[in-house]
Design a protein around this motif. Structure first.
Motif, PDB file in Angstrom:
ATOM      1  N   SER A 148      -8.767  -3.031   2.088  1.00  0.00           N
ATOM      2  CA  SER A 148      -9.844  -3.453   2.893  1.00  0.00           C
ATOM      3  C   SER A 148     -11.159  -3.837   2.375  1.00  0.00           C
ATOM      4  O   SER A 148     -11.603  -4.695   2.673  1.00  0.00           O
ATOM      5  CB  SER A 148     -10.066  -2.363   4.058  1.00  0.00           C
ATOM      6  OG  SER A 148     -10.785  -2.713   4.926  1.00  0.00           O
ATOM      7  N   GLN A 149     -11.623  -3.048   1.550  1.00  0.00           N
ATOM      8  CA  GLN A 149     -12.996  -3.163   0.772  1.00  0.00           C
ATOM      9  C   GLN A 149     -12.798  -4.368  -0.167  1.00  0.00           C
ATOM     10  O   GLN A 149     -13.809  -5.337  -0.308  1.00  0.00           O
ATOM     11  CB  GLN A 149     -13.325  -1.983  -0.024  1.00  0.00           C
ATOM     12  CG  GLN A 149     -14.015  -1.077   0.568  1.00  0.00           C
ATOM     13  CD  GLN A 149     -14.489   0.124  -0.154  1.00  0.00           C
ATOM     14  OE1 GLN A 149     -14.471   1.273   0.242  1.00  0.00           O
ATOM     15  NE2 GLN A 149     -15.147  -0.200  -1.194  1.00  0.00           N
ATOM     16  N   ASN A 150     -11.549  -4.660  -0.656  1.00  0.00           N
ATOM     17  CA  ASN A 150     -11.211  -5.921  -1.637  1.00  0.00           C
ATOM     18  C   ASN A 150     -11.583  -7.425  -0.923  1.00  0.00           C
ATOM     19  O   ASN A 150     -11.799  -8.230  -1.683  1.00  0.00           O
ATOM     20  CB  ASN A 150      -9.729  -5.839  -2.196  1.00  0.00           C
ATOM     21  CG  ASN A 150      -9.649  -6.407  -3.135  1.00  0.00           C
ATOM     22  OD1 ASN A 150     -10.495  -6.270  -4.218  1.00  0.00           O
ATOM     23  ND2 ASN A 150      -8.460  -7.318  -3.512  1.00  0.00           N
ATOM     24  N   SER A 156       0.669  -1.233  -0.052  1.00  0.00           N
ATOM     25  CA  SER A 156       0.055  -0.102   0.037  1.00  0.00           C
ATOM     26  C   SER A 156       0.926   1.501   0.016  1.00  0.00           C
ATOM     27  O   SER A 156       1.868   1.418   0.898  1.00  0.00           O
ATOM     28  CB  SER A 156      -0.912  -0.007   1.234  1.00  0.00           C
ATOM     29  OG  SER A 156      -1.562   1.158   1.561  1.00  0.00           O
ATOM     30  N   ILE A 179     -12.379   0.134   7.319  1.00  0.00           N
ATOM     31  CA  ILE A 179     -10.859  -0.277   7.569  1.00  0.00           C
ATOM     32  C   ILE A 179     -10.700  -0.740   8.884  1.00  0.00           C
ATOM     33  O   ILE A 179      -9.601  -1.454   9.141  1.00  0.00           O
ATOM     34  CB  ILE A 179     -10.306   0.874   6.793  1.00  0.00           C
ATOM     35  CG1 ILE A 179      -8.812   0.418   6.569  1.00  0.00           C
ATOM     36  CG2 ILE A 179     -10.179   2.048   7.746  1.00  0.00           C
ATOM     37  CD1 ILE A 179      -7.857   1.392   5.774  1.00  0.00           C
ATOM     38  N   ASN A 214      -0.755   4.530   0.380  1.00  0.00           N
ATOM     39  CA  ASN A 214      -1.460   5.512   1.051  1.00  0.00           C
ATOM     40  C   ASN A 214      -2.591   5.150   1.738  1.00  0.00           C
ATOM     41  O   ASN A 214      -2.914   3.920   1.366  1.00  0.00           O
ATOM     42  CB  ASN A 214      -1.513   6.732   0.316  1.00  0.00           C
ATOM     43  CG  ASN A 214      -2.420   6.507  -1.283  1.00  0.00           C
ATOM     44  OD1 ASN A 214      -3.237   5.820  -1.152  1.00  0.00           O
ATOM     45  ND2 ASN A 214      -2.007   6.913  -2.296  1.00  0.00           N
ATOM     46  N   ARG A 215      -3.319   5.855   2.350  1.00  0.00           N
ATOM     47  CA  ARG A 215      -4.706   5.549   2.936  1.00  0.00           C
ATOM     48  C   ARG A 215      -5.649   5.153   2.170  1.00  0.00           C
ATOM     49  O   ARG A 215      -6.599   4.301   2.249  1.00  0.00           O
ATOM     50  CB  ARG A 215      -5.072   6.904   3.992  1.00  0.00           C
ATOM     51  CG  ARG A 215      -4.352   6.925   5.231  1.00  0.00           C
ATOM     52  CD  ARG A 215      -4.201   5.790   6.181  1.00  0.00           C
ATOM     53  NE  ARG A 215      -5.476   5.810   6.797  1.00  0.00           N
ATOM     54  CZ  ARG A 215      -5.703   4.773   7.826  1.00  0.00           C
ATOM     55  NH1 ARG A 215      -4.984   3.841   8.278  1.00  0.00           N
ATOM     56  NH2 ARG A 215      -6.775   5.129   8.439  1.00  0.00           N
ATOM     57  N   LYS A 216      -5.763   5.791   0.956  1.00  0.00           N
ATOM     58  CA  LYS A 216      -6.727   5.363  -0.147  1.00  0.00           C
ATOM     59  C   LYS A 216      -6.403   3.906  -0.494  1.00  0.00           C
ATOM     60  O   LYS A 216      -7.375   2.998  -0.749  1.00  0.00           O
ATOM     61  CB  LYS A 216      -6.929   6.303  -1.218  1.00  0.00           C
ATOM     62  CG  LYS A 216      -7.319   7.599  -1.072  1.00  0.00           C
ATOM     63  CD  LYS A 216      -7.549   8.320  -2.408  1.00  0.00           C
ATOM     64  CE  LYS A 216      -8.352   9.654  -2.021  1.00  0.00           C
ATOM     65  NZ  LYS A 216      -8.539  10.333  -3.349  1.00  0.00           N
ATOM     66  N   ASP A 217      -5.222   3.561  -0.492  1.00  0.00           N
ATOM     67  CA  ASP A 217      -4.896   2.085  -0.787  1.00  0.00           C
ATOM     68  C   ASP A 217      -5.319   1.280   0.188  1.00  0.00           C
ATOM     69  O   ASP A 217      -5.730   0.167  -0.131  1.00  0.00           O
ATOM     70  CB  ASP A 217      -3.370   1.875  -1.177  1.00  0.00           C
ATOM     71  CG  ASP A 217      -2.814   2.481  -2.360  1.00  0.00           C
ATOM     72  OD1 ASP A 217      -3.603   2.810  -3.132  1.00  0.00           O
ATOM     73  OD2 ASP A 217      -1.790   2.517  -2.835  1.00  0.00           O
ATOM     74  N   ASP A 218      -5.122   1.511   1.419  1.00  0.00           N
ATOM     75  CA  ASP A 218      -5.513   0.857   2.631  1.00  0.00           C
ATOM     76  C   ASP A 218      -7.128   0.682   2.470  1.00  0.00           C
ATOM     77  O   ASP A 218      -7.481  -0.621   2.792  1.00  0.00           O
ATOM     78  CB  ASP A 218      -5.268   1.622   3.727  1.00  0.00           C
ATOM     79  CG  ASP A 218      -3.760   1.663   4.227  1.00  0.00           C
ATOM     80  OD1 ASP A 218      -2.842   1.001   3.400  1.00  0.00           O
ATOM     81  OD2 ASP A 218      -3.225   2.347   4.899  1.00  0.00           O
ATOM     82  N   LYS A 219      -7.641   1.473   2.237  1.00  0.00           N
ATOM     83  CA  LYS A 219      -9.252   1.425   2.269  1.00  0.00           C
ATOM     84  C   LYS A 219      -9.551   0.758   1.094  1.00  0.00           C
ATOM     85  O   LYS A 219     -10.518  -0.292   1.245  1.00  0.00           O
ATOM     86  CB  LYS A 219      -9.843   2.844   1.972  1.00  0.00           C
ATOM     87  CG  LYS A 219     -11.324   3.065   1.771  1.00  0.00           C
ATOM     88  CD  LYS A 219     -12.141   2.512   3.139  1.00  0.00           C
ATOM     89  CE  LYS A 219     -13.652   2.519   2.961  1.00  0.00           C
ATOM     90  NZ  LYS A 219     -14.198   1.908   4.262  1.00  0.00           N
ATOM     91  N   ALA A 220      -9.139   0.783  -0.044  1.00  0.00           N
ATOM     92  CA  ALA A 220      -9.260  -0.091  -1.305  1.00  0.00           C
ATOM     93  C   ALA A 220      -8.946  -1.738  -1.134  1.00  0.00           C
ATOM     94  O   ALA A 220      -9.884  -2.534  -1.372  1.00  0.00           O
ATOM     95  CB  ALA A 220      -8.361   0.309  -2.591  1.00  0.00           C
TER      96      ALA A 220
END
Length: 381
Positions: free
Chosen positions: A310-312, A300, A318, A302-308
């Protein structure tokens, strides 16, 4: 009323009658005690949604394995032992009820659900730290010969577990049409028959943690289609059982059937067998999900990657992912804290920060000089 509704209705009546017996019978338990049973039954029905009459020994074994290793959040040992005891008492009661008495092994099943003697000691749960390393998974994957249909399927299962972080219930219920090989996307959709937690529908994109495994699982799905498998056939079919000539038993073959794998225990037994052959420690399939998260979190940016990411894996929040996954082992924890101590991220350690970024030595020297000039001007004020 369909079969599912009939099962839910019959189970609800049995549960209601039992709770009424607890409340108004000889024991006259408190509401707090009754709530303990109701919570235990609610968790049991997260896993087992069929009519109680269809409970089997294998289902009991699979449920207990799920309860200890896969359910989220994982229960403390003390809570799990108490829950198993509540279920034991319920099924012992049910064995003597009209409509269930013909189920001769109901009391035996109650015994399967009962906590074992060693469990009652409520040992500290340490399995959160025990997840397979990528080296172990790669060794396991490469140890399987791909000269048979069964070998191809087993390698693809291991690849899918680590590249997607998919739950084993969903994995065994995936139809071929749920896997978009062009984009590497799994449609975890209950309307397609996929068994997801809380019946949520969401897409999962395979993460290229390992390119070799990624290409393999894509080609495996394409091979099934080439071999005549239909869109509604399983992505990971069960193995055919072939009757030996002049024999009274059926033996496993290495050919695939058109049937879905019925029990998550089949995947666990396959992994146990493959791990033994590869000479590596066995880990339950859900531990692959933990390793998946540990690997993708390192990718990851950044935080947007973390969120993506997590949703994945089907998490709406998250915080759920960070709470349940990515726990560090003792050695990893110590190493990380040492790294923090050696390279503090304060402005006073700017040279350390810059050395970890993709700059040339000349650029680093120039930026350090600019920083020192700025710091001197600030101190002179």
């Amino acid at each position: 009323m369909n079969k599912r509704e009939k099962a839910e209705n019959a189970n609800a009546k049995a549960i209601l009658k039992y709770t009424e017996n607890l409340r108004y019978g000889k024991k006259k338990l408190s509401e707090k005690s009754i709530q303990v049973f109701e919570r235990a039954m609610k968790i049991f029905q997260e896993y087992f949604t069929d009519d109680f009459r269809k409970l089997t020994e294998q289902k009991c074994i699979d449920f207990l394995d799920w309860l200890e290793h896969e359910r989220e959040p994982i229960l403390s040992d003390a809570t799990r032992v108490k829950m198993q005891d509540e279920l034991r008492k319920f099924f012992e009661y049910l064995a003597d009820e009209p409509g269930y008495r013909s189920k001769k092994n109901m009391k035996k099943l109650a015994g399967f659900l009962a906590p074992k003697g060693s469990d009652r000691n409520c040992r500290v749960h340490v399995t959160s730290d025990e997840i397979p390393s990528m080296d172990t998974i790669i060794k396991l994957y490469r140890s399987i010969e791909d000269d048979s249909d069964r070998g191809l399927r087993d390698k693809a299962i291991i690849a899918m577990l680590i590249l997607s972080g998919i739950r084993v219930d969903a994995l065994i219920s995936l139809p071929l049409c749920a896997f978009d090989t062009t984009n590497g996307v799994i449609l975890q959709d209950p309307s397609l028959g996929v068994k997801t937690k809380f019946s949520k529908a969401f897409p999962t994109v395979l993460v290229k943690i390992n390119s070799e495994m990624y290409e393999f699982v894509i080609n495996y799905a394409k091979m099934l289609k080439t071999n005549g498998y239909k869109e509604n056939n399983p992505l990971f079919p069960n193995i055919q059982r072939a009757k030996a000539p002049n024999a009274l038993y059926f033996a496993k073959s290495s050919s695939l059937s058109n049937d879905f794998i019925e029990s998550t225990g089949t995947i666990r037994r396959m992994l146990e067998e493959r791990c033994k052959d590869a000479g590596v420690k066995y880990y339950p399939p859900h531990k692959f999900r933990h390793r998946y998260w540990d690997e993708v979190l390192g990718m990851s940016r950044n935080r947007k990657d973390d969120k993506a990411l997590s949703q994945n894996i089907g998490h709406e929040k998250i915080t759920t992912t960070f709470k349940e996954y990515g726990n560090l082992s003792t050695s990893e924890l110590i190493d990380r804290i040492h790294q923090i101590n050696e390279g503090r991220t304060s402005m006073g350690d700017l040279p350390v920060i810059l050395q970890n970024l993709p700059f040339t030595e000349e650029e680093i020297d120039e930026m350090i000089a600019m920083y020192k000039t700025f710091k001197g001007m600030k101190n002179a004020r």
